[in-house]
Design an enzyme around this catalytic site. Structure first.
Site, PDB file in Angstrom:
ATOM      1  N   ARG A  14     -38.809  37.819  54.602  1.00 49.46           N
ATOM      2  CA  ARG A  14     -37.382  37.988  54.267  1.00 49.46           C
ATOM      3  C   ARG A  14     -37.152  37.721  52.769  1.00 49.46           C
ATOM      4  NH1 ARG A  14     -33.389  35.371  51.697  1.00 49.46           N
ATOM      5  NH2 ARG A  14     -34.036  33.418  52.666  1.00 49.46           N
ATOM      6  N   ASP A  15     -37.234  36.472  52.339  1.00 48.40           N
ATOM      7  CA  ASP A  15     -36.942  36.147  50.939  1.00 48.40           C
ATOM      8  C   ASP A  15     -37.966  36.827  50.023  1.00 48.40           C
ATOM      9  OD1 ASP A  15     -35.740  34.943  48.737  1.00 48.40           O
ATOM     10  OD2 ASP A  15     -35.750  32.937  49.594  1.00 48.40           O
ATOM     11  N   HIS A 206     -35.777  24.245  49.982  1.00 50.50           N
ATOM     12  CA  HIS A 206     -36.079  25.665  49.724  1.00 50.50           C
ATOM     13  C   HIS A 206     -36.157  25.846  48.205  1.00 50.50           C
ATOM     14  CE1 HIS A 206     -35.422  30.055  50.873  1.00 50.50           C
ATOM     15  NE2 HIS A 206     -35.042  30.100  49.613  1.00 50.50           N
ATOM     16  N   HIS A 208     -37.381  27.685  44.828  1.00 45.18           N
ATOM     17  CA  HIS A 208     -37.975  28.827  44.128  1.00 45.18           C
ATOM     18  C   HIS A 208     -38.750  28.259  42.947  1.00 45.18           C
ATOM     19  CE1 HIS A 208     -36.306  32.356  46.246  1.00 45.18           C
ATOM     20  NE2 HIS A 208     -35.482  31.441  46.713  1.00 45.18           N
ATOM     21  N   CYS A 239     -33.728  36.172  44.957  1.00 46.11           N
ATOM     22  CA  CYS A 239     -32.452  36.695  45.435  1.00 46.11           C
ATOM     23  C   CYS A 239     -31.948  37.749  44.456  1.00 46.11           C
ATOM     24  CB  CYS A 239     -31.444  35.556  45.554  1.00 46.11           C
ATOM     25  SG  CYS A 239     -29.816  36.112  46.047  1.00 46.11           S
ATOM     26  N   ASN A 248     -40.295  32.221  45.856  1.00 44.50           N
ATOM     27  CA  ASN A 248     -40.312  30.880  46.461  1.00 44.50           C
ATOM     28  C   ASN A 248     -41.619  30.199  46.093  1.00 44.50           C
ATOM     29  OD1 ASN A 248     -38.962  32.872  48.547  1.00 44.50           O
ATOM     30  ND2 ASN A 248     -38.073  30.876  48.902  1.00 44.50           N
TER      31      ASN A 248
HETATM   32  P1  HMG Z   1     -18.974  43.826  52.177  1.00 38.44           P
HETATM   33  O1  HMG Z   1     -19.198  45.094  51.439  1.00 38.44           O
HETATM   34  O2  HMG Z   1     -17.890  42.894  51.715  1.00 38.44           O
HETATM   35  O3  HMG Z   1     -18.826  44.115  53.740  1.00 38.44           O
HETATM   36  O4  HMG Z   1     -20.338  43.024  52.204  1.00 38.44           O
HETATM   37  P2  HMG Z   1     -17.691  44.801  54.562  1.00 38.44           P
HETATM   38  O5  HMG Z   1     -17.495  43.936  55.760  1.00 38.44           O
HETATM   39  O6  HMG Z   1     -16.513  45.152  53.705  1.00 38.44           O
HETATM   40  O7  HMG Z   1     -18.421  46.158  55.020  1.00 38.44           O
HETATM   41  C1  HMG Z   1     -18.779  47.173  54.091  1.00 38.44           C
HETATM   42  C2  HMG Z   1     -19.843  48.090  54.711  1.00 38.44           C
HETATM   43  O8  HMG Z   1     -21.017  47.314  54.986  1.00 38.44           O
HETATM   44  C3  HMG Z   1     -19.440  48.722  56.034  1.00 38.44           C
HETATM   45  O9  HMG Z   1     -20.062  49.993  56.100  1.00 38.44           O
HETATM   46  C4  HMG Z   1     -20.111  47.820  57.051  1.00 38.44           C
HETATM   47  O10 HMG Z   1     -20.387  48.461  58.260  1.00 38.44           O
HETATM   48  C5  HMG Z   1     -21.379  47.457  56.347  1.00 38.44           C
HETATM   49  P3  HMG Z   1     -19.278  51.338  55.648  1.00 38.44           P
HETATM   50  O11 HMG Z   1     -18.032  51.330  56.513  1.00 38.44           O
HETATM   51  O12 HMG Z   1     -18.985  51.180  54.186  1.00 38.44           O
HETATM   52  O13 HMG Z   1     -20.278  52.406  55.960  1.00 38.44           O
HETATM   53  N1  HMG Z   1     -21.907  46.168  56.824  1.00 38.44           N
HETATM   54  C6  HMG Z   1     -23.093  45.994  57.410  1.00 38.44           C
HETATM   55  N2  HMG Z   1     -24.100  46.844  57.716  1.00 38.44           N
HETATM   56  C7  HMG Z   1     -25.161  46.325  58.333  1.00 38.44           C
HETATM   57  N3  HMG Z   1     -25.298  45.010  58.655  1.00 38.44           N
HETATM   58  C8  HMG Z   1     -24.326  44.139  58.353  1.00 38.44           C
HETATM   59  C9  HMG Z   1     -23.165  44.635  57.708  1.00 38.44           C
HETATM   60  N4  HMG Z   1     -22.044  44.033  57.294  1.00 38.44           N
HETATM   61  C10 HMG Z   1     -21.284  44.984  56.763  1.00 38.44           C
HETATM   62  N5  HMG Z   1     -24.463  42.859  58.664  1.00 38.44           N
HETATM   63  C11 HMG Z   1     -21.908  41.502  53.173  1.00 38.44           C
HETATM   64  C12 HMG Z   1     -20.447  41.780  52.810  1.00 38.44           C
HETATM   65  C13 HMG Z   1     -22.042  40.040  53.494  1.00 38.44           C
HETATM   66  C14 HMG Z   1     -22.274  42.344  54.396  1.00 38.44           C
HETATM   67  C15 HMG Z   1     -22.788  41.911  51.965  1.00 38.44           C
HETATM   68  O14 HMG Z   1     -22.320  41.235  50.853  1.00 38.44           O
HETATM   69  C16 HMG Z   1     -24.235  41.587  52.176  1.00 38.44           C
HETATM   70  O15 HMG Z   1     -24.913  42.240  52.969  1.00 38.44           O
HETATM   71  N6  HMG Z   1     -24.776  40.554  51.451  1.00 38.44           N
HETATM   72  C17 HMG Z   1     -26.116  40.080  51.655  1.00 38.44           C
HETATM   73  C18 HMG Z   1     -26.746  39.791  50.340  1.00 38.44           C
HETATM   74  C19 HMG Z   1     -28.116  39.218  50.568  1.00 38.44           C
HETATM   75  O16 HMG Z   1     -28.779  39.513  51.561  1.00 38.44           O
HETATM   76  N7  HMG Z   1     -28.587  38.369  49.636  1.00 38.44           N
HETATM   77  C20 HMG Z   1     -29.875  37.780  49.693  1.00 38.44           C
HETATM   78  C21 HMG Z   1     -30.017  36.758  50.764  1.00 38.44           C
HETATM   79  S1  HMG Z   1     -29.402  35.152  50.303  1.00 38.44           S
HETATM   80  C22 HMG Z   1     -30.700  34.384  49.473  1.00 38.44           C
HETATM   81  O17 HMG Z   1     -31.655  35.022  49.141  1.00 38.44           O
HETATM   82  C23 HMG Z   1     -30.643  32.893  49.227  1.00 38.44           C
HETATM   83  C24 HMG Z   1     -31.520  32.073  50.186  1.00 38.44           C
HETATM   84  O18 HMG Z   1     -32.874  32.495  50.104  1.00 38.44           O
HETATM   85  C25 HMG Z   1     -31.441  30.575  49.840  1.00 38.44           C
HETATM   86  C26 HMG Z   1     -31.658  30.286  48.366  1.00 38.44           C
HETATM   87  O19 HMG Z   1     -32.683  30.709  47.793  1.00 38.44           O
HETATM   88  O20 HMG Z   1     -30.801  29.606  47.813  1.00 38.44           O
HETATM   89  C27 HMG Z   1     -31.059  32.251  51.645  1.00 38.44           C
HETATM   90 MG    MG Z   2     -34.270  31.922  48.601  1.00 42.40          MG
END
Ligand code: HMG
Ligand code: MG
Length: 298
Positions: A14-15, A206, A208, A239, A248
């Site tokens: 994932r990450d 966690h 990095h 990220c 990481n």
């Molecule tokens: P948004 O654009 O505000 O969502 O995104 P929305 O609710 O307005 O929906 C817009 C469109 O997205 C719609 O489709 C939804 O169906 C679709 P359209 O009508 O335009 O065709 N949609 C989805 N499709 C599939 N699966 C879903 C989904 N939700 C909405 N679940 C949202 C809001 C949260 C979805 C977006 O911002 C997003 O996906 N963000 C994720 C970003 C991400 O994955 N970042 C990396 C992970 S975090 C990380 O790495 C940190 C961590 O490792 C810890 C650390 O290191 O600190 C965990």
């Molecule tokens: Mg991370």
């Protein structure tokens, strides 16, 4: 002084992959995850059910979760941002759901398009539905030690988000050094505060390794009683919504240190060596892990 054993939570699929430019095919992801499953790792975060437009690298989440060979005793986790993602994760029959948000307002907004206060009710529903489906809910708080947009992050913001996540019912909280800026003194100071509120066995770290301090930060965490660490095979990761974030801490490097110290993990380093070689070939660049490079050349 040192614990007898620690739990490693592998987040490479994932990450590790979410930020890679090379799209790893579904088939290769599955092969890799199956190798990880056979290594003795008991917790593997295998994908995320986020908007595929935001994270194209993991757009095949359903096919990955339904395609792997699940090994009994291994918990498979997916990152989920909202109820739509949860529905997808449940359809694929994931074991554990990881919810996530940031301690800093700007990173939260850039990463999930909501303010911190707008995020709480979303995650509350997610955790409630997860638990009522009989599955485990894990929480992440990002930017605990610094934010790519705001710099310093106040400990009060970390406490506020952590309190709320535990109130929702998460089983464990992972404290994210999203952009790898922490140092051991800071880790000590943050843990001194958090360990007064939460038991050590409910906290994971966690780190990095952007600036090479992840193992030092893990060492001080171990000294303070933490025994759960997230890591990514080969040191893959980062990220995409955190400029400058790199991988990481490498699982390979973490295992080398822990096993050398006589700390048990249950993971077979030799089996992981093959898994690192496999993913290095598919990614097409040298993996950052130093112990993997040393093992490969030696
Ligand atoms: P948004 O654009 O505000 O969502 O995104 P929305 O609710 O307005 O929906 C817009 C469109 O997205 C719609 O489709 C939804 O169906 C679709 P359209 O009508 O335009 O065709 N949609 C989805 N499709 C599939 N699966 C879903 C989904 N939700 C909405 N679940 C949202 C809001 C949260 C979805 C977006 O911002 C997003 O996906 N963000 C994720 C970003 C991400 O994955 N970042 C990396 C992970 S975090 C990380 O790495 C940190 C961590 O490792 C810890 C650390 O290191 O600190 C965990
Ligand atoms: Mg991370």
């Amino acid at each position: 002084k040192w614990p007898k054993g620690v739990t490693i939570k592998e987040v490479g699929p994932r990450d590790g992959l979410q930020n890679e430019k090379t799209f790893i095919s579904t088939e290769d992801k599955i092969t890799w995850i199956n190798q990880l499953s056979e290594s003795g790792l008991k917790h593997i975060e295998i994908t995320s059910f986020v908007n595929p437009k935001w994270i194209p690298a993991l757009s095949d989440a359903t096919a990955v979760v339904t395609g792997i060979t699940k090994v009994p005793g291994v918990t498979y986790t997916a990152l989920v941002p909202n109820l739509y993602g949860l529905e997808r994760a449940f359809q694929a029959n994931i074991d554990e759901v990881a919810v996530f948000m940031s301690a800093s307002e700007t990173h939260n907004l850039k990463n999930i398009n909501k303010s911190i206060d707008q995020t709480f009710p979303v995650l509350r529903d997610l955790v409630r539905e997860t638990i009522s489906a009989g599955k485990i809910s894990r929480g992440y708080v990002s930017t605990v030690f610094g934010c790519p947009y705001e710099g310093h992050v106040d400990i009060d913001s970390v406490i506020r988000v952590s309190d709320r996540l535990f109130e929702m019912g998460i089983a464990e909280l992972s404290l994210g050094d999203t952009i790898g800026v922490a140092n051991p003194k800071q880790v000590q100071e943050v843990l001194e505060v958090l360990l007064k509120r939460f038991p050590a066995d409910k906290l994971a770290m966690h780190f990095h390794d952007t600036r090479g301090s992840a193992l030092a930060n893990i060492l001080i965490s171990l000294e303070m009683g933490i025994t759960i660490f997230d890591s990514s095979l080969g040191g893959l990761g980062g990220c995409p919504y955190a400029p400058g974030a790199s991988g990481n801490v490498a699982t390979d490097d973490l295992l080398y240190m822990l096993h050398g110290m006589g700390i048990h993990t249950g993971v077979d380093q030799n089996k992981l060596l093959h898994a690192s070689q496999f993913i290095q070939e598919k990614i097409g660049r040298t993996l950052p892990s130093k112990s993997f490079q040393a093992a490969s050349s030696g």
